[in-house]
Design an enzyme around this catalytic site. Structure first.
Site, PDB file in Angstrom:
ATOM      1  N   HIS A   1      40.410  18.916  49.784  1.00  0.00           N
ATOM      2  CA  HIS A   1      41.475  19.932  49.914  1.00  0.00           C
ATOM      3  C   HIS A   1      42.579  19.325  50.786  1.00  0.00           C
ATOM      4  O   HIS A   1      43.174  18.325  50.412  1.00  0.00           O
ATOM      5  CB  HIS A   1      40.823  21.192  50.517  1.00  0.00           C
ATOM      6  CG  HIS A   1      41.648  22.443  50.498  1.00  0.00           C
ATOM      7  ND1 HIS A   1      42.852  22.549  49.875  1.00  0.00           N
ATOM      8  CD2 HIS A   1      41.423  23.668  51.060  1.00  0.00           C
ATOM      9  CE1 HIS A   1      43.338  23.772  50.034  1.00  0.00           C
ATOM     10  NE2 HIS A   1      42.484  24.469  50.750  1.00  0.00           N
TER      11      HIS A   1
ATOM     12  N   HIS B   1      43.711  17.721  40.106  1.00  0.00           N
ATOM     13  CA  HIS B   1      43.790  19.059  40.687  1.00  0.00           C
ATOM     14  C   HIS B   1      42.983  20.023  39.847  1.00  0.00           C
ATOM     15  O   HIS B   1      42.936  19.875  38.623  1.00  0.00           O
ATOM     16  CB  HIS B   1      45.254  19.534  40.758  1.00  0.00           C
ATOM     17  CG  HIS B   1      45.461  20.654  41.714  1.00  0.00           C
ATOM     18  ND1 HIS B   1      45.245  21.964  41.361  1.00  0.00           N
ATOM     19  CD2 HIS B   1      45.819  20.653  43.015  1.00  0.00           C
ATOM     20  CE1 HIS B   1      45.487  22.724  42.410  1.00  0.00           C
ATOM     21  NE2 HIS B   1      45.820  21.957  43.432  1.00  0.00           N
TER      22      HIS B   1
ATOM     23  N   ASP C   1      49.524  15.833  47.666  1.00  0.00           N
ATOM     24  CA  ASP C   1      49.144  14.949  48.773  1.00  0.00           C
ATOM     25  C   ASP C   1      49.454  13.478  48.511  1.00  0.00           C
ATOM     26  O   ASP C   1      49.300  12.651  49.401  1.00  0.00           O
ATOM     27  CB  ASP C   1      47.639  15.091  49.055  1.00  0.00           C
ATOM     28  CG  ASP C   1      47.328  16.446  49.647  1.00  0.00           C
ATOM     29  OD1 ASP C   1      48.157  16.926  50.431  1.00  0.00           O
ATOM     30  OD2 ASP C   1      46.284  17.021  49.316  1.00  0.00           O
TER      31      ASP C   1
HETATM   32  N1  CMC Z   1      40.037  10.025  40.699  1.00  0.00           N
HETATM   33  C1  CMC Z   1      39.204   9.690  39.697  1.00  0.00           C
HETATM   34  N2  CMC Z   1      38.590  10.574  38.895  1.00  0.00           N
HETATM   35  C2  CMC Z   1      38.834  11.862  39.110  1.00  0.00           C
HETATM   36  C3  CMC Z   1      39.695  12.302  40.133  1.00  0.00           C
HETATM   37  C4  CMC Z   1      40.312  11.319  40.942  1.00  0.00           C
HETATM   38  N3  CMC Z   1      41.140  11.666  41.931  1.00  0.00           N
HETATM   39  N4  CMC Z   1      39.749  13.663  40.135  1.00  0.00           N
HETATM   40  C5  CMC Z   1      38.940  14.060  39.143  1.00  0.00           C
HETATM   41  N5  CMC Z   1      38.397  12.982  38.523  1.00  0.00           N
HETATM   42  C6  CMC Z   1      37.508  12.995  37.361  1.00  0.00           C
HETATM   43  C7  CMC Z   1      36.100  13.416  37.741  1.00  0.00           C
HETATM   44  O1  CMC Z   1      35.309  12.304  38.093  1.00  0.00           O
HETATM   45  C8  CMC Z   1      35.653  14.092  36.466  1.00  0.00           C
HETATM   46  O2  CMC Z   1      35.317  13.080  35.546  1.00  0.00           O
HETATM   47  P1  CMC Z   1      34.092  13.300  34.495  1.00  0.00           P
HETATM   48  O3  CMC Z   1      34.556  14.427  33.612  1.00  0.00           O
HETATM   49  O4  CMC Z   1      33.959  12.008  33.809  1.00  0.00           O
HETATM   50  O5  CMC Z   1      32.905  13.680  35.331  1.00  0.00           O
HETATM   51  C9  CMC Z   1      36.900  14.785  35.953  1.00  0.00           C
HETATM   52  O6  CMC Z   1      37.988  14.003  36.463  1.00  0.00           O
HETATM   53  C10 CMC Z   1      37.050  16.224  36.418  1.00  0.00           C
HETATM   54  O7  CMC Z   1      36.923  16.251  37.834  1.00  0.00           O
HETATM   55  P2  CMC Z   1      36.314  17.454  38.668  1.00  0.00           P
HETATM   56  O8  CMC Z   1      35.778  16.949  39.962  1.00  0.00           O
HETATM   57  O9  CMC Z   1      35.375  18.232  37.785  1.00  0.00           O
HETATM   58  O10 CMC Z   1      37.589  18.331  38.896  1.00  0.00           O
HETATM   59  P3  CMC Z   1      37.751  19.461  39.964  1.00  0.00           P
HETATM   60  O11 CMC Z   1      38.729  20.415  39.419  1.00  0.00           O
HETATM   61  O12 CMC Z   1      36.426  20.003  40.371  1.00  0.00           O
HETATM   62  O13 CMC Z   1      38.339  18.694  41.245  1.00  0.00           O
HETATM   63  C11 CMC Z   1      39.819  17.761  42.818  1.00  0.00           C
HETATM   64  C12 CMC Z   1      39.653  18.714  41.618  1.00  0.00           C
HETATM   65  C13 CMC Z   1      41.210  17.932  43.419  1.00  0.00           C
HETATM   66  C14 CMC Z   1      38.783  18.101  43.908  1.00  0.00           C
HETATM   67  C15 CMC Z   1      39.631  16.303  42.297  1.00  0.00           C
HETATM   68  O14 CMC Z   1      40.606  15.992  41.333  1.00  0.00           O
HETATM   69  C16 CMC Z   1      39.656  15.282  43.431  1.00  0.00           C
HETATM   70  O15 CMC Z   1      38.641  15.050  44.085  1.00  0.00           O
HETATM   71  N6  CMC Z   1      40.861  14.662  43.720  1.00  0.00           N
HETATM   72  C17 CMC Z   1      40.984  13.745  44.822  1.00  0.00           C
HETATM   73  C18 CMC Z   1      41.160  14.557  46.103  1.00  0.00           C
HETATM   74  C19 CMC Z   1      42.535  15.188  46.217  1.00  0.00           C
HETATM   75  O16 CMC Z   1      43.553  14.550  45.971  1.00  0.00           O
HETATM   76  N7  CMC Z   1      42.560  16.472  46.623  1.00  0.00           N
HETATM   77  C20 CMC Z   1      43.793  17.199  46.861  1.00  0.00           C
HETATM   78  C21 CMC Z   1      43.951  18.397  45.976  1.00  0.00           C
HETATM   79  S1  CMC Z   1      45.638  19.036  46.002  1.00  0.00           S
HETATM   80  C22 CMC Z   1      45.837  19.630  47.582  1.00  0.00           C
HETATM   81  C23 CMC Z   1      45.156  20.917  47.804  1.00  0.00           C
HETATM   82  O17 CMC Z   1      45.503  21.905  47.139  1.00  0.00           O
HETATM   83  O18 CMC Z   1      44.280  20.944  48.671  1.00  0.00           O
END
Ligand code: CMC
Length: 433
Positions: free
Chosen positions: A268, A309, A367
């Site tokens: 987050h 995201h 971010d």
């Molecule tokens: N790098 C590589 N792969 C990714 C990333 C990433 N940053 N984000 C998601 N994926 C992949 C993930 O491995 C999954 O792949 P697969 O379908 O093969 O298993 C797929 O994309 C879907 O990911 P998810 O974890 O199911 O998606 P989510 O909606 O649960 O997570 C997130 C969203 C923001 C937690 C995630 O994209 C992430 O960890 N990003 C990096 C951390 C980040 O930048 N966070 C800031 C969010 S914006 C600020 C805020 O609002 O707080």
């Protein structure tokens, strides 16, 4: 889906019984199926991570993740970032409308009036270890505010709620700056209420009693836009935490402290710190390929920080504004050739052309560029999430006020129980092992 004259509904058949579930329309965006009738039929829905679940009605912020749209009270974020200020946006989020000149004046005056924190909080800060993380201190200090305003935290009283909101918006920069000063061993600096919100925060962070401090208006402007871009983002993890905490009747300071704790996580608000560390670790464009490969490797937990995201499956509109702001700040400082910005742009370009990121609709989020801006403004990495918290306080108090001003119930999710079925207690002497 069936349709009655005024309302749509869906029907589910559970154990041969028909259950009608009303469908509610939003003013913009997805419809929702109301599932309360399922409870009467003895069945619940299962949605870990709330991927497909709306937890409340809200008229504050709208996000369309497919189109990359973000509005506060209907106003596009791009317009607010260009024409508004963080405090005006706080007013908008809290009250629902843009203020008149008089209302803005009164609001700003009220925020100014509340910037000081009780002197006893200084003792509270002195108790922290010298190298405590500023987020740890902020989280505790905001919670501790409840100890100072116990008599005016009646959440059923609209005036008390507004007063607490004013105090939170006004005092959080003071507490944030104190947490920074503590972490570097410098004296805390009192607010100077002749300054605007962002300038006052920068002054409390960077001035010392021994030298005069020159505040660059361009830096203050960039900080103000950055706060505004972080001001709200509907039911994200920290805002949902604040709402859930408040649903039990807890006081606003305790609830916002819970929100800060939730914001701290790297998935987050902690991602801005992690994104900058990642860019610094990449160091040179020639290493980008290695990091992309790691991000794509299913056996490696590494993710590209500042990418992806839960809601945006398109460009995060905040990231676009942030990227422009970043270029402006670096240019004003004569560092438009910053190696970090170059690496960020190359990384973004490579990722956006890569099948892995295209298929999963992973774009830079808010971010990705904010860390570069904050670093250019002289803000140390440990303080990045603290600054996110200052901005997001506006959203947290607006959501608290919205929820507490309407009918609400204590938040109480259900579970799919996967433990033992009932069994008899075994006395100690008869247990094995
Ligand atoms: N790098 C590589 N792969 C990714 C990333 C990433 N940053 N984000 C998601 N994926 C992949 C993930 O491995 C999954 O792949 P697969 O379908 O093969 O298993 C797929 O994309 C879907 O990911 P998810 O974890 O199911 O998606 P989510 O909606 O649960 O997570 C997130 C969203 C923001 C937690 C995630 O994209 C992430 O960890 N990003 C990096 C951390 C980040 O930048 N966070 C800031 C969010 S914006 C600020 C805020 O609002 O707080």
């Amino acid at each position: 889906m069936s349709r009655s004259p005024n309302q749509q509904s869906v029907h589910l058949s559970v154990d041969g019984k028909d259950i009608e579930l009303p469908v509610r329309r939003s003013t913009q965006g997805q419809r929702v199926i109301e599932i309360e009738n399922l409870r009467k039929a003895g069945i619940f829905t299962y949605d870990p991570g709330f991927i497909a679940t709306a937890s409340c009605d809200s008229s504050i912020t709208f996000v369309d993740g497919e189109q990359g749209i973000l509005t506060y009270r209907g106003y596009p974020i791009e317009q607010l970032a260009s024409h508004s200020s963080h405090l005006e946006t706080c007013y908008l989020l809290f009250h629902g409308e843009l203020p008149s000149a008089t209302q803005l004046d009164e609001f700003t005056g009220s925020i100014r009036h509340h910037t000081l924190v009780h002197e006893h909080l200084v003792n509270f800060f002195r108790g922290f270890h010298a190298d405590a993380h500023p987020m740890a201190m902020l989280c505790s200090a905001v919670g501790a505010l409840s100890a100072f305003y116990h008599k005016t935290t009646d959440i059923t009283d609209a005036e008390d709620r507004e007063l607490s909101a004013m105090r939170l918006i006004a005092k959080i920069p003071t507490l944030a700056a104190m947490s920074y000063k503590h972490s570097i061993g410098q004296p805390y600096v009192y607010p100077d209420n002749s300054k605007d919100y962002a300038s006052n925060f920068l002054y409390m962070m960077f001035s010392t009693p021994c030298e005069s401090y020159h505040l660059d208006p361009a830096v203050a402007h960039a900080m103000d836009v950055l706060l505004l871009l972080h001001a709200d983002h509907e039911q994200n993890a920290s805002t949902s935490t604040v709402r859930l905490a408040a649903s039990s009747g807890a006081n606003p300071f305790a609830c916002v402290s819970a929100g800060i704790a939730s914001l701290w996580g790297p998935a987050h608000g902690g991602a801005n710190e992690a994104a900058l560390r990642m860019l610094m670790e990449i160091g040179d464009d020639k290493h980008i390929g290695k990091f992309i490969a790691r991000a794509k490797d299913p056996d490696d937990p590494f993710r590209l920080m500042g990418f992806g995201h839960r809601i945006y499956k398109n460009h995060d509109p905040r990231a676009r504004v942030m990227q422009q702001l970043c270029a402006q700040v670096l240019e004003a400082q004569g560092s438009s050739n910053s190696p970090l910005l170059r690496t960020a742009r190359t990384l973004e370009r490579i990722a956006l052309e890569d099948d892995y990121f295209i298929k999963r609709k992973l774009y830079p989020n808010v971010d990705f560029y904010s860390g570069i801006i904050l670093q250019a403004l002289g803000v140390p990495t440990d303080m990045f999430t603290v600054i996110f918290a200052i901005g997001r306080t506006a959203g947290w108090v607006a959501h608290l006020n919205e929820m507490l001003g309407t009918d609400y119930r204590i938040g109480r999710p259900r579970q799919l129980y996967t433990g033992f079925t009932e069994r008899d207690f075994v006395p100690l002497e008869r247990r094995e092992g």
